[in-house]
Design an enzyme around this catalytic site. Structure first.
Site, PDB file in Angstrom:
ATOM      1  NE  ARG A  79     -19.587 -22.120  10.807  1.00 41.77           N
ATOM      2  CZ  ARG A  79     -20.186 -20.909  10.848  1.00 41.77           C
ATOM      3  NH1 ARG A  79     -19.856 -20.023  11.750  1.00 41.77           N
ATOM      4  NH2 ARG A  79     -21.123 -20.590   9.994  1.00 41.77           N
ATOM      5  N   GLY A 129      -6.751 -32.384   1.659  1.00 43.82           N
ATOM      6  CA  GLY A 129      -7.554 -31.168   1.821  1.00 43.82           C
ATOM      7  C   GLY A 129      -7.141 -30.279   2.968  1.00 43.82           C
ATOM      8  CB  THR A 130      -4.869 -29.846   5.420  1.00 43.13           C
ATOM      9  OG1 THR A 130      -4.292 -28.875   6.294  1.00 43.13           O
ATOM     10  CG2 THR A 130      -3.854 -30.921   5.109  1.00 43.13           C
ATOM     11  CE1 TYR A 175     -15.569 -23.136  16.591  1.00 38.36           C
ATOM     12  CE2 TYR A 175     -15.465 -21.310  18.147  1.00 38.36           C
ATOM     13  CZ  TYR A 175     -14.867 -22.119  17.191  1.00 38.36           C
ATOM     14  OH  TYR A 175     -13.558 -21.886  16.832  1.00 38.36           O
ATOM     15  CG  HIS A 186      -7.352 -28.806  15.201  1.00 34.67           C
ATOM     16  ND1 HIS A 186      -7.124 -28.263  13.949  1.00 34.67           N
ATOM     17  CD2 HIS A 186      -6.112 -28.990  15.747  1.00 34.67           C
ATOM     18  CE1 HIS A 186      -5.823 -28.137  13.756  1.00 34.67           C
ATOM     19  NE2 HIS A 186      -5.188 -28.575  14.815  1.00 34.67           N
ATOM     20  CD  GLN A 238      -5.159 -29.980   9.936  1.00 37.31           C
ATOM     21  OE1 GLN A 238      -4.594 -28.946  10.236  1.00 37.31           O
ATOM     22  NE2 GLN A 238      -5.175 -30.442   8.712  1.00 37.31           N
ATOM     23  CG  ASN A 239     -11.956 -31.259   8.752  1.00 35.19           C
ATOM     24  OD1 ASN A 239     -11.155 -30.335   8.677  1.00 35.19           O
ATOM     25  ND2 ASN A 239     -12.256 -32.041   7.742  1.00 35.19           N
TER      26      ASN A 239
HETATM   27  N1  APR Z   1     -10.846 -31.206  -2.424  1.00 32.85           N
HETATM   28  C1  APR Z   1      -9.568 -31.164  -1.937  1.00 32.85           C
HETATM   29  N2  APR Z   1      -9.026 -30.065  -1.382  1.00 32.85           N
HETATM   30  C2  APR Z   1      -9.795 -28.979  -1.282  1.00 32.85           C
HETATM   31  C3  APR Z   1     -11.129 -28.948  -1.743  1.00 32.85           C
HETATM   32  C4  APR Z   1     -11.650 -30.132  -2.341  1.00 32.85           C
HETATM   33  N3  APR Z   1     -12.901 -30.202  -2.804  1.00 32.85           N
HETATM   34  N4  APR Z   1     -11.635 -27.707  -1.498  1.00 32.85           N
HETATM   35  C5  APR Z   1     -10.655 -27.001  -0.913  1.00 32.85           C
HETATM   36  N5  APR Z   1      -9.545 -27.754  -0.783  1.00 32.85           N
HETATM   37  C6  APR Z   1      -8.249 -27.396  -0.180  1.00 32.85           C
HETATM   38  C7  APR Z   1      -7.887 -25.937  -0.318  1.00 32.85           C
HETATM   39  O1  APR Z   1      -7.212 -25.734  -1.568  1.00 32.85           O
HETATM   40  C8  APR Z   1      -6.970 -25.726   0.871  1.00 32.85           C
HETATM   41  O2  APR Z   1      -5.621 -26.053   0.544  1.00 32.85           O
HETATM   42  O3  APR Z   1      -8.367 -27.617   1.216  1.00 32.85           O
HETATM   43  C9  APR Z   1      -7.473 -26.750   1.906  1.00 32.85           C
HETATM   44  C10 APR Z   1      -8.208 -26.145   3.085  1.00 32.85           C
HETATM   45  O4  APR Z   1      -7.326 -25.365   3.802  1.00 32.85           O
HETATM   46  P1  APR Z   1      -7.760 -24.542   5.110  1.00 32.85           P
HETATM   47  O5  APR Z   1      -9.002 -23.780   4.809  1.00 32.85           O
HETATM   48  O6  APR Z   1      -6.586 -23.771   5.578  1.00 32.85           O
HETATM   49  O7  APR Z   1      -8.166 -25.680   6.172  1.00 32.85           O
HETATM   50  P2  APR Z   1      -7.219 -26.576   7.083  1.00 32.85           P
HETATM   51  O8  APR Z   1      -5.915 -26.832   6.427  1.00 32.85           O
HETATM   52  O9  APR Z   1      -8.032 -27.735   7.498  1.00 32.85           O
HETATM   53  O10 APR Z   1      -6.989 -25.633   8.324  1.00 32.85           O
HETATM   54  C11 APR Z   1      -6.213 -26.119   9.387  1.00 32.85           C
HETATM   55  O11 APR Z   1      -6.653 -24.157  10.681  1.00 32.85           O
HETATM   56  O12 APR Z   1      -8.117 -22.515  11.455  1.00 32.85           O
HETATM   57  C12 APR Z   1      -7.478 -23.691  11.734  1.00 32.85           C
HETATM   58  O13 APR Z   1      -8.106 -25.219  13.387  1.00 32.85           O
HETATM   59  C13 APR Z   1      -8.424 -24.799  12.089  1.00 32.85           C
HETATM   60  O14 APR Z   1      -8.277 -27.163  11.643  1.00 32.85           O
HETATM   61  C14 APR Z   1      -8.118 -25.869  11.079  1.00 32.85           C
HETATM   62  C15 APR Z   1      -6.695 -25.571  10.702  1.00 32.85           C
END
Ligand code: APR
Length: 232
Positions: free
Chosen positions: A59, A175-176, A56, A109, A91-92
């Site tokens: 990060r 973006g999740t 961390y 989070h 969630q970021n």
């Molecule tokens: N624009 C839009 N979407 C995007 C982009 C972009 N430029 N780049 C990547 N993505 C999408 C990917 O296709 C993916 O579906 O963003 C998503 C990111 O997914 P994850 O990496 O799984 O992140 P997230 O969903 O935020 O994770 C949720 O998991 O590990 C835990 O606590 C952590 O908050 C986190 C949670």
């Protein structure tokens, strides 16, 4: 979009990807070279605090090198100008939403730039490295840890989020991957109360089929477009 008054926007790692921060679920399934369970669980902290703190710290240091992109800026503009209720739930653990100017924001989070006392629960702003063994200046006894909601821990402010979802006319997910609950289930609550549901993502997420509408593309393009639509 004329009938919309109350909006909830969920953001994930994809909104910060174009700022230069890695998403969690890359093609190799690793997060910056680590398995999530080695750095992101209470067990990992108990087993190897030095590794978790170092992870961390890295990060947190990286965060100083990046800035908000057009998607964060568009959401901050929406926050400033939207006359109805609005809640950005991220969630970021980065602080790019607030550095863009967003105010109506919940970090469900946790936050990289915060340290949490494992004993008394007091959180304080923390921008440098957090050495393992740092003692809380509040209770003077327990150890400080990164203020991150690990897997298996309860996300922050779920009651406030749930209330906002129940009043929402529009729920937007940006973006999740839809892989982690409870955030992945927000779309179902929103649908249950009759809100419109819209997904903005690079590729369809795990829960894509729950959304009435999905738009695929980079957040830096799709989010400003949506904000223009909403603000007319
Ligand atoms: N624009 C839009 N979407 C995007 C982009 C972009 N430029 N780049 C990547 N993505 C999408 C990917 O296709 C993916 O579906 O963003 C998503 C990111 O997914 P994850 O990496 O799984 O992140 P997230 O969903 O935020 O994770 C949720 O998991 O590990 C835990 O606590 C952590 O908050 C986190 C949670």
């Amino acid at each position: 979009m004329d009938d919309i008054r109350n909006i909830v926007i969920l953001t994930g790692a994809g909104i910060s990807a174009e700022s230069g921060l890695a998403t969690f679920r890359g093609p190799d399934g690793l997060w910056e070279g680590h398995r999530v369970e080695d750095v992101c669980t209470p067990e990992a902290l108990a087993r190897d605090a030095a590794l978790v703190h170092r992870f961390y710290d890295e990060r947190r240091a990286k965060l100083a090198e990046v800035g908000p992109n057009a998607a964060h800026e568009a959401l901050a503009a929406l926050d400033a100008q939207w006359p109805g209720e609005l809640l950005i739930v991220t969630q970021n653990v980065d602080d790019l939403h607030e550095r863009a100017g967003a105010k109506r924001l919940i970090h469900m989070h946790g936050e990289l730039r915060s340290a949490l006392c494992a004993g008394c629960g007091k959180a304080r702003r923390w921008t440098d490295a957090l050495p393992p063994g740092s003692v809380c200046d509040g209770c003077g006894r327990a150890l400080l840890r990164p203020d991150i909601v690990f897997f298996g821990e309860m996300p922050y402010e779920m009651d406030v989020i749930d209330e906002a979802l129940r009043r929402a006319d529009l729920f937007v997910s940006v973006g999740t991957s839809g892989a982690v609950y409870p955030a992945a289930g927000f779309v179902q609550t929103a649908r249950h109360v009759g809100a419109r549901t819209l997904e903005l993502n690079l590729v369809p997420s795990a829960g894509s089929f729950y959304f009435e509408e999905s738009r695929m593309g980079p957040a830096s393009m799709l989010v400003p477009e949506l904000v223009s639509e909403l603000l007319g």
